[in-house]
Scaffold this active site. Structure first.
Site, PDB file in Angstrom:
ATOM      1  N   CYS A   2       0.540  -1.143   0.593  1.00 14.07           N
ATOM      2  CA  CYS A   2       0.152  -0.230  -0.055  1.00 14.07           C
ATOM      3  C   CYS A   2       0.886   0.741  -0.288  1.00 14.07           C
ATOM      4  O   CYS A   2       1.937   1.496   0.529  1.00 14.07           O
ATOM      5  CB  CYS A   2      -1.079   0.326   1.193  1.00 14.07           C
ATOM      6  SG  CYS A   2      -1.887  -1.234   1.498  1.00 14.07           S
ATOM      7  N   ARG A  32       1.587   1.176  -5.932  1.00 16.95           N
ATOM      8  CA  ARG A  32       2.110   0.924  -4.890  1.00 16.95           C
ATOM      9  C   ARG A  32       0.771   0.198  -4.764  1.00 16.95           C
ATOM     10  O   ARG A  32       0.768  -1.333  -3.815  1.00 16.95           O
ATOM     11  CB  ARG A  32       2.380   1.212  -3.324  1.00 16.95           C
ATOM     12  CG  ARG A  32       3.489   2.492  -3.908  1.00 16.95           C
ATOM     13  CD  ARG A  32       4.139   2.645  -2.137  1.00 16.95           C
ATOM     14  NE  ARG A  32       4.752   1.803  -1.753  1.00 16.95           N
ATOM     15  CZ  ARG A  32       5.632   1.494  -1.232  1.00 16.95           C
ATOM     16  NH1 ARG A  32       6.457   2.809  -1.864  1.00 16.95           N
ATOM     17  NH2 ARG A  32       5.832   0.456  -0.530  1.00 16.95           N
ATOM     18  N   TRP A  97      -3.706  -1.601  -1.380  1.00 21.51           N
ATOM     19  CA  TRP A  97      -3.274  -3.226  -2.676  1.00 21.51           C
ATOM     20  C   TRP A  97      -3.718  -4.460  -1.783  1.00 21.51           C
ATOM     21  O   TRP A  97      -3.122  -4.675  -0.213  1.00 21.51           O
ATOM     22  CB  TRP A  97      -1.887  -3.704  -2.983  1.00 21.51           C
ATOM     23  CG  TRP A  97      -1.881  -5.087  -4.085  1.00 21.51           C
ATOM     24  CD1 TRP A  97      -2.023  -4.878  -4.732  1.00 21.51           C
ATOM     25  CD2 TRP A  97      -1.553  -6.109  -3.304  1.00 21.51           C
ATOM     26  NE1 TRP A  97      -1.962  -6.561  -5.491  1.00 21.51           N
ATOM     27  CE2 TRP A  97      -1.878  -6.936  -4.613  1.00 21.51           C
ATOM     28  CE3 TRP A  97      -1.238  -7.287  -2.311  1.00 21.51           C
ATOM     29  CZ2 TRP A  97      -1.654  -8.312  -4.978  1.00 21.51           C
ATOM     30  CZ3 TRP A  97      -1.244  -7.478  -1.830  1.00 21.51           C
ATOM     31  CH2 TRP A  97      -1.389  -9.142  -3.399  1.00 21.51           C
ATOM     32  N   ASN A 123       0.399  -0.059   6.292  1.00 25.36           N
ATOM     33  CA  ASN A 123       0.653  -1.129   5.323  1.00 25.36           C
ATOM     34  C   ASN A 123       1.552  -2.419   5.442  1.00 25.36           C
ATOM     35  O   ASN A 123       2.579  -2.447   6.339  1.00 25.36           O
ATOM     36  CB  ASN A 123       1.764  -0.327   4.263  1.00 25.36           C
ATOM     37  CG  ASN A 123       1.733  -1.219   2.944  1.00 25.36           C
ATOM     38  OD1 ASN A 123       1.785  -2.266   2.197  1.00 25.36           O
ATOM     39  ND2 ASN A 123       4.359  -0.912   2.985  1.00 25.36           N
ATOM     40  N   GLY A 124       0.512  -3.409   5.351  1.00 28.56           N
ATOM     41  CA  GLY A 124       1.448  -4.765   5.446  1.00 28.56           C
ATOM     42  C   GLY A 124       0.370  -5.600   6.489  1.00 28.56           C
ATOM     43  O   GLY A 124      -0.611  -5.684   5.670  1.00 28.56           O
ATOM     44  N   GLU A 522      11.827 -12.260 -19.599  1.00 29.68           N
ATOM     45  CA  GLU A 522      11.399 -11.271 -19.155  1.00 29.68           C
ATOM     46  C   GLU A 522      10.474 -10.702 -20.252  1.00 29.68           C
ATOM     47  O   GLU A 522       9.439 -10.213 -19.966  1.00 29.68           O
ATOM     48  CB  GLU A 522      12.955 -10.371 -19.605  1.00 29.68           C
ATOM     49  CG  GLU A 522      12.601  -9.134 -19.011  1.00 29.68           C
ATOM     50  CD  GLU A 522      11.424  -8.534 -17.961  1.00 29.68           C
ATOM     51  OE1 GLU A 522      11.417  -9.193 -16.409  1.00 29.68           O
ATOM     52  OE2 GLU A 522      11.253  -7.161 -17.568  1.00 29.68           O
ATOM     53  N   LYS A 526       6.785  -9.731 -19.023  1.00 34.65           N
ATOM     54  CA  LYS A 526       6.123  -8.054 -20.125  1.00 34.65           C
ATOM     55  C   LYS A 526       4.544  -8.995 -20.373  1.00 34.65           C
ATOM     56  O   LYS A 526       4.178  -7.721 -19.883  1.00 34.65           O
ATOM     57  CB  LYS A 526       7.324  -7.518 -20.693  1.00 34.65           C
ATOM     58  CG  LYS A 526       8.244  -6.806 -19.873  1.00 34.65           C
ATOM     59  CD  LYS A 526       7.876  -5.660 -19.356  1.00 34.65           C
ATOM     60  CE  LYS A 526       7.851  -5.725 -17.704  1.00 34.65           C
ATOM     61  NZ  LYS A 526       8.708  -6.099 -16.633  1.00 34.65           N
ATOM     62  N   GLU A 529       2.020  -9.560 -17.650  1.00 38.28           N
ATOM     63  CA  GLU A 529       0.992  -8.901 -16.550  1.00 38.28           C
ATOM     64  C   GLU A 529       0.701  -7.907 -17.385  1.00 38.28           C
ATOM     65  O   GLU A 529      -0.391  -6.836 -16.581  1.00 38.28           O
ATOM     66  CB  GLU A 529       2.388  -8.458 -15.745  1.00 38.28           C
ATOM     67  CG  GLU A 529       3.754  -7.262 -16.448  1.00 38.28           C
ATOM     68  CD  GLU A 529       5.041  -7.298 -14.931  1.00 38.28           C
ATOM     69  OE1 GLU A 529       4.571  -6.825 -13.934  1.00 38.28           O
ATOM     70  OE2 GLU A 529       6.200  -6.904 -15.843  1.00 38.28           O
ATOM     71  N   HIS A 545      12.402 -30.631 -26.563  1.00 41.92           N
ATOM     72  CA  HIS A 545      11.673 -31.180 -24.343  1.00 41.92           C
ATOM     73  C   HIS A 545      10.960 -31.072 -24.477  1.00 41.92           C
ATOM     74  O   HIS A 545      10.550 -31.966 -23.773  1.00 41.92           O
ATOM     75  CB  HIS A 545      13.202 -31.387 -24.144  1.00 41.92           C
ATOM     76  CG  HIS A 545      14.181 -31.429 -24.337  1.00 41.92           C
ATOM     77  ND1 HIS A 545      15.391 -32.923 -24.354  1.00 41.92           N
ATOM     78  CD2 HIS A 545      15.385 -30.678 -25.152  1.00 41.92           C
ATOM     79  CE1 HIS A 545      16.435 -33.032 -24.496  1.00 41.92           C
ATOM     80  NE2 HIS A 545      16.720 -31.842 -25.081  1.00 41.92           N
ATOM     81  N   LYS A 647       3.501  -2.536  -7.300  1.00 40.89           N
ATOM     82  CA  LYS A 647       4.644  -2.518  -7.105  1.00 40.89           C
ATOM     83  C   LYS A 647       5.659  -2.752  -6.919  1.00 40.89           C
ATOM     84  O   LYS A 647       6.608  -3.153  -6.894  1.00 40.89           O
ATOM     85  CB  LYS A 647       5.452  -1.319  -8.314  1.00 40.89           C
ATOM     86  CG  LYS A 647       6.441  -0.651  -8.439  1.00 40.89           C
ATOM     87  CD  LYS A 647       6.964   0.376  -9.456  1.00 40.89           C
ATOM     88  CE  LYS A 647       7.966   0.070 -10.317  1.00 40.89           C
ATOM     89  NZ  LYS A 647       8.421  -0.735 -11.090  1.00 40.89           N
TER      90      LYS A 647
HETATM   91  O1  M6R Z   1      11.428  -3.694  -6.575  1.00 39.18           O
HETATM   92  P1  M6R Z   1      11.571  -4.720  -6.778  1.00 39.18           P
HETATM   93  O2  M6R Z   1      12.745  -4.864  -8.080  1.00 39.18           O
HETATM   94  O3  M6R Z   1      11.955  -5.782  -5.731  1.00 39.18           O
HETATM   95  O4  M6R Z   1      10.467  -5.893  -7.582  1.00 39.18           O
HETATM   96  C1  M6R Z   1      11.036  -7.131  -7.903  1.00 39.18           C
HETATM   97  C2  M6R Z   1       9.179  -7.916  -8.397  1.00 39.18           C
HETATM   98  O5  M6R Z   1       8.209  -7.619  -7.880  1.00 39.18           O
HETATM   99  C3  M6R Z   1       8.451  -6.972  -9.758  1.00 39.18           C
HETATM  100  O6  M6R Z   1      10.351  -7.082 -10.150  1.00 39.18           O
HETATM  101  C4  M6R Z   1       8.295  -6.600 -10.832  1.00 39.18           C
HETATM  102  O7  M6R Z   1       8.598  -8.425 -11.143  1.00 39.18           O
HETATM  103  C5  M6R Z   1       8.272  -6.397 -12.119  1.00 39.18           C
HETATM  104  N1  M6R Z   1       6.344  -5.080 -11.544  1.00 39.18           N
HETATM  105  C6  M6R Z   1       7.944  -6.921 -13.036  1.00 39.18           C
HETATM  106  O8  M6R Z   1       7.372  -6.117 -14.795  1.00 39.18           O
END
Ligand code: M6R
Length: 652
Positions: A2, A32, A97, A123-124, A522, A526, A529, A545, A647
Site C-alpha cells: 500500500c 503501490r 492493495w 501497510n503490511g 522477461e 512483460k 502482466e 524437450h 509495484k
Molecule cells: O522492487 P523489486 O525490484 O524488488 O520488485 C521485484 C518484482 O516484484 C518486480 O520486478 C516485478 O516482477 C515487476 N513488476 C515486473 O515488471
C-alpha cells in the site's frame, strides 16, 4: 504494497493544503496499490483549545474527517467533491492493495476508533489480528470492516485512553499518541507501517514501522511521511530514512524518533537526487512509455562516476563496513548467490553469465522467496547479491537477512534511496534509473544489469581475474550501450504498429539461448502482466524437450538470436527457428545488424546494433518491452497499473 502519506503543518485554519498534499502524494504512490484510496484529516474545526485540552479526557464532537472510496484515486476525488472536507492541519492518506478483506469502501483505509477520534492507516499484514479482534470485541468495541488494520485503530484508541486515565489520576493532562503507538506496536506480529492522527491533538502525526517502508520528508514549518520519497517529492528533497522497529512523531517543527523500547534514535538524513518532474509523465501518454524511452539515460547514469579517476578502481556507493575489510572479504569468496524476485531476478540471471565468465566463481540465481526456506548452503565465503528496484520487496529483504545470519557477505543493487535493503546490506550500488512509476519494470531492468556488471568487474579486478585494461575494455563497450539502446527505442512507433496487428493473439512464446534465455523469460513476463495473455519463455535448447508441442499455425514466437561472433550458439538458434517455422509459427527475431540468416528464416526481424554477446540483453529486451506495451495499449488496457498488481511487494 500500500502507499502511505502523512502530513502536518502549522495551524492554518483557512487552508486546504493538507488535503492537497495527500492527494498529490497518493497520485505518486498509486503504483503501490490501487484497490481503494482514502484520507483522514484533523484540525481547524476539530481543534481543541488549550483550556479544553487541560480539562478533558474526551471531547464529544472532535472527530477526524474521513473520506474513502474503493477503486482508483479518481473515485476518492469525486467523493471529496461531493462531500468536501474542512481545512485541517494534519492528514494521513492511503492507497490500498488488498490483503485482508475485499477491496470495497468499508475496507478502505483510514480506519477509525469508535468515537472517530483516532484515524489510522496501515501497510503490511498484522498476523495476530484475529485474537486481538476477539479481545477488543469482548470489551464492547464495534468493528465495521473485515481488515486486520481496524484492530490497530481500536487498540490505539484504547491505549490512548489508558494513558490519559493514568495522567488524569496524576491530575495532569497528557495526549500521548506516540506512547500509545509504541505500546501497540509491540503487540503485533507480522509486518506493518502504521500512521495515525488524533483529532484532539491535530499537530502531530505518529508513524511506526516494522519490516515495512516509511520515510520522513523534512519541510519548513511542515513535515511529511511517506512509503517512499515520491509521496512528498513535490514539496521537499530533504529526507530521513527510518530504521527497523522505530516510531516517528512529526509536528510542524520537529521530528522525533524512538525505538520500540522508547529509546531516542537518530534517523539517517539524505537528499533525494531526483525531482518531481522526473516522477511525472513529462508529456508522454503513460509512465511506461516514458520509462522505456528513458532507458539509454538509465544505463548511462548508472555507469556514471563508477571509476575512481586516481586509483582506476570501481566505486561502490554505500559501504556499511570498512572498505578495505570488505575488499579483503571479496577476495575470499568462493560462491555468489543472486537473490531477487520477478524482473529483478531475470536481471540477476543475465548477470550470472557475465560474472562467471569474468570472475571464474560459481554464481547461483535464486528467487528470494525460495532461497530462505530451502536451507541454502551459505557461509562467510559466500557473497549474496540482492537486486531490487524498490529495495522494499519483503522476500528479498528476508533472503538478505537470512544470508547475513549465516555469515555471508552482502551487496545490494537498489534504485530507491531511503529503502530498507541498502541499510541491511554490507554494501550497495544504486542504479540511477530515476523513479520508476509504471508497475511493470522496464528501465530498472537494464539499470540492474548495468549495476550487476559493475559489481562483476569490481570483483574481477580486486580478485585479479582481469587486468585493468580488460576491465576498461568492457567499460568502454558498456559506454556505447546507451546510444545503441536509443536506436531500438527509436523503433517505438514501428513496433507499436506491428503490435496493433497482433492485438487478438491468445498466446506468444519467447525463445532464447545463453543470455538470451533470461531475456526470453522477461519478454514473456512483460506480455503476461501488461496484456493478460498467455506467454512463456523457454531456453531455445529446451524446445524439442516438450514446448514444441505448443507450436501451431500462426503462433507468434519471438526468438532472440545471439550475435554473429558466437556462431556456435547462433547456428543452433537458427535451427530452432526452422523447427518452429516448419510447424506454422510466425517468427519475430531479434538479431544483430547484418545477420542475413535471420532475415532469410524469420518473418520479421528487429535489428540490434552490434555488441558483445554478454551486453546484448541490454538491447534485446527493448523491442520486447515495447511490443508488450503496445499490445496492451491496443487492447485498451491500463499499462501503468495492470490488474491485481502492486509495484512494491512488501509482504511475503
Ligand atoms: O522492487 P523489486 O525490484 O524488488 O520488485 C521485484 C518484482 O516484484 C518486480 O520486478 C516485478 O516482477 C515487476 N513488476 C515486473 O515488471
Amino acid at each position: 504494497m500500500c502507499g502511505i502519506v502523512g502530513f502536518v503543518q502549522q495551524k492554518n485554519v483557512a487552508d486546504n493544503f493538507p488535503l492537497e498534499v495527500c492527494l498529490h502524494g497518493l497520485k505518486r504512490l498509486e503504483y503501490r496499490g490501487y484497490d481503494s484510496a482514502g484520507v483522514a484529516l484533523a484540525g481547524s474545526a476539530g481543534f481543541a483549545t488549550d483550556a479544553q485540552l487541560e480539562n478533558t479526557i474526551a471531547i464529544p464532537g472532535f472527530k477526524t474527517q474521513v473520506r474513502k472510496k474503493a477503486g482508483r484515486l479518481d473515485n476518492l476525488e469525486e467523493e471529496i467533491r461531493q462531500h468536501p472536507t474542512l481545512p485541517a492541519s494534519v492528514a494521513i492518506a492511503h492507497t490500498r492493495w488488498a490483503t485482508h478483506g475485499k477491496p470495497n469502501d468499508i475496507n478502505a483505509h483510514p480506519h477509525v476508533s469508535n468515537d472517530n477520534r483516532i484515524a489510522l492507516i496501515h501497510n503490511g499484514i498484522i498476523e495476530n489480528a484475529n485474537s486481538l479482534r476477539d479481545e477488543l470485541e469482548s470489551e464492547g468495541i464495534n468493528f465495521s470492516s473485515s481488515t486486520d488494520t481496524e484492530v490497530a485503530a481500536h487498540l490505539l484508541r484504547r491505549e490512548l485512553g489508558r494513558i490519559e486515565a493514568e495522567s488524569a489520576a496524576e491530575a495532569k493532562y497528557t495526549c500521548d499518541l506516540t506512547e500509545a503507538m509504541r505500546r501497540i506496536a509491540v503487540l503485533f506480529s507480522g509486518t506493518f507501517t502504521l500512521l495515525a492522527i488524533d483529532a484532539l491533538n491535530p499537530e502531530v502525526v505518529v508513524g511506526a514501522r516494522h519490516d515495512s517502508p516509511l520515510v520522513v520528508g523534512v519541510g519548513d514549518g511542515m513535515n511529511f511521511l511517506g512509503s517512499d520519497v515520491a509521496a512528498f517529492i513535490e514539496y521537499t528533497n530533504q529526507a530521513i530514512a527510518l530504521g527497523q522497529d522505530q516510531i516517528v512523531t512529526i509536528t510542524p517543527e520537529s521530528i522525533d524518533i524512538i525505538d520500540f523500547d522508547g529509546v531516542p534514535q537518530i534517523g539517517e538524513k539524505f537528499e533525494v537526487n531526483w525531482d518531481a518532474a522526473l516522477a511525472s509523465k513529462g508529456g508522454y501518454r503513460t509512465f511506461m512509455e516514458k520509462e522505456i524511452r528513458e532507458e539509454p539515460r538509465a544505463i548511462a547514469d548508472t555507469l556514471l562516476g563508477r571509476i575512481d579517476p586516481s586509483t582506476k578502481r570501481l566505486k561502490l556507493d554505500e559501504m556499511n563496513v570498512d572498505e578495505e575489510t570488505f575488499a579483503q572479504n571479496m577476495r575470499k569468496i568462493d560462491k555468489i548467490i543472486i537473490v531477487a524476485c520477478g524482473t529483478a531476478s531475470y536481471a540477476g540471471f543475465v548477470t550470472k553469465y557475465a560474472i562467471e565468465h569474468w570472475c571464474r566463481i560459481p554464481v547461483e540465481v535464486e528467487l528470494a522467496h525460495e532461497f530462505r526456506y530451502r536451507d541454502p548452503i551459505v557461509n562467510a565465503k559466500s557473497l549474496v547479491i540482492s537486486i531490487s528496484q524498490s529495495g522494499e520487496t519483503m522476500d528479498t529483504i528476508m533472503a538478505v537477512r537470512h544470508a547475513k545470519e549465516q555469515g555471508a557477505q552482502t551487496i545490494s543493487i537498489c534504485n530507491s534511496q531511503g529503502a530498507a535493503l541498502p541499510r541491511e546490506s554490507d554494501a550497495t550500488l544504486y542504479t540511477h534509473a530515476g523513479p520508476e512509476v509504471a508497475v511493470a519494470s522496464t528501465k530498472a531492468f537494464v539499470a540492474q544489469i548495468t549495476a550487476s556488471y559493475i559489481i562483476g568487474l569490481y570483483l574481477a579486478s580486486i580478485r585479479g581475474n582481469m587486468y585493468n585494461d580488460e576491465v576498461q575494455n568492457v567499460l568502454d563497450e558498456l559506454d556505447e550501450i546507451p546510444e545503441k539502446v536509443q536506436m531500438l527505442v527509436d523503433q517505438f512507433d514501428s513496433i507499436t504498429r506491428l503490435a496493433d496487428y497482433y492485438s487478438d493473439v491468445e498466446s506468444v512464446l519467447f525463445l532464447g539461448r545463453h543470455v538470451g534465455y533470461p531475456v526470453a523469460l522477461e519478454g514473456a513476463l512483460k506480455l503476461k502482466e501488461l496484456a493478460y495473455i498467455h506467454a512463456e519463455g523457454f531456453a531455445a535448447g529446451e524446445l524439442k524437450h516438450g514446448p514444441i508441442a505448443l507450436i501451431q499455425e500462426d503462433l507468434p514466437v519471438f526468438v532472440i538470436l545471439p550475435p554473429l561472433d558466437r556462431p556456435e550458439l547462433h547456428s543452433k538458434v537458427i535451427s530452432n527457428i526452422q523447427e518452429v517455422k516448419a510447424r506454422g509459427a510466425r517468427v519475430f527475431a531479434i538479431a544483430e545488424e547484418g545477420d542475413t540468416t535471420a532475415i532469410e528464416h524469420a518473418d520479421i526481424v528487429f535489428k540490434r546494433p552490434k555488441c558483445p554477446s554478454l551486453l546484448a540483453p541490454l538491447l534485446d529486451v527493448v523491442p520486447l518491452q515495447i511490443f508488450a506495451y503496445a499490445l496492451a495499449t491496443a487492447k485498451g488496457l491500463d499499462v501503468d497499473q495492470p490488474r491485481n498488481l502492486a509495484k512494491s511487494v512488501t509482504v511475503e
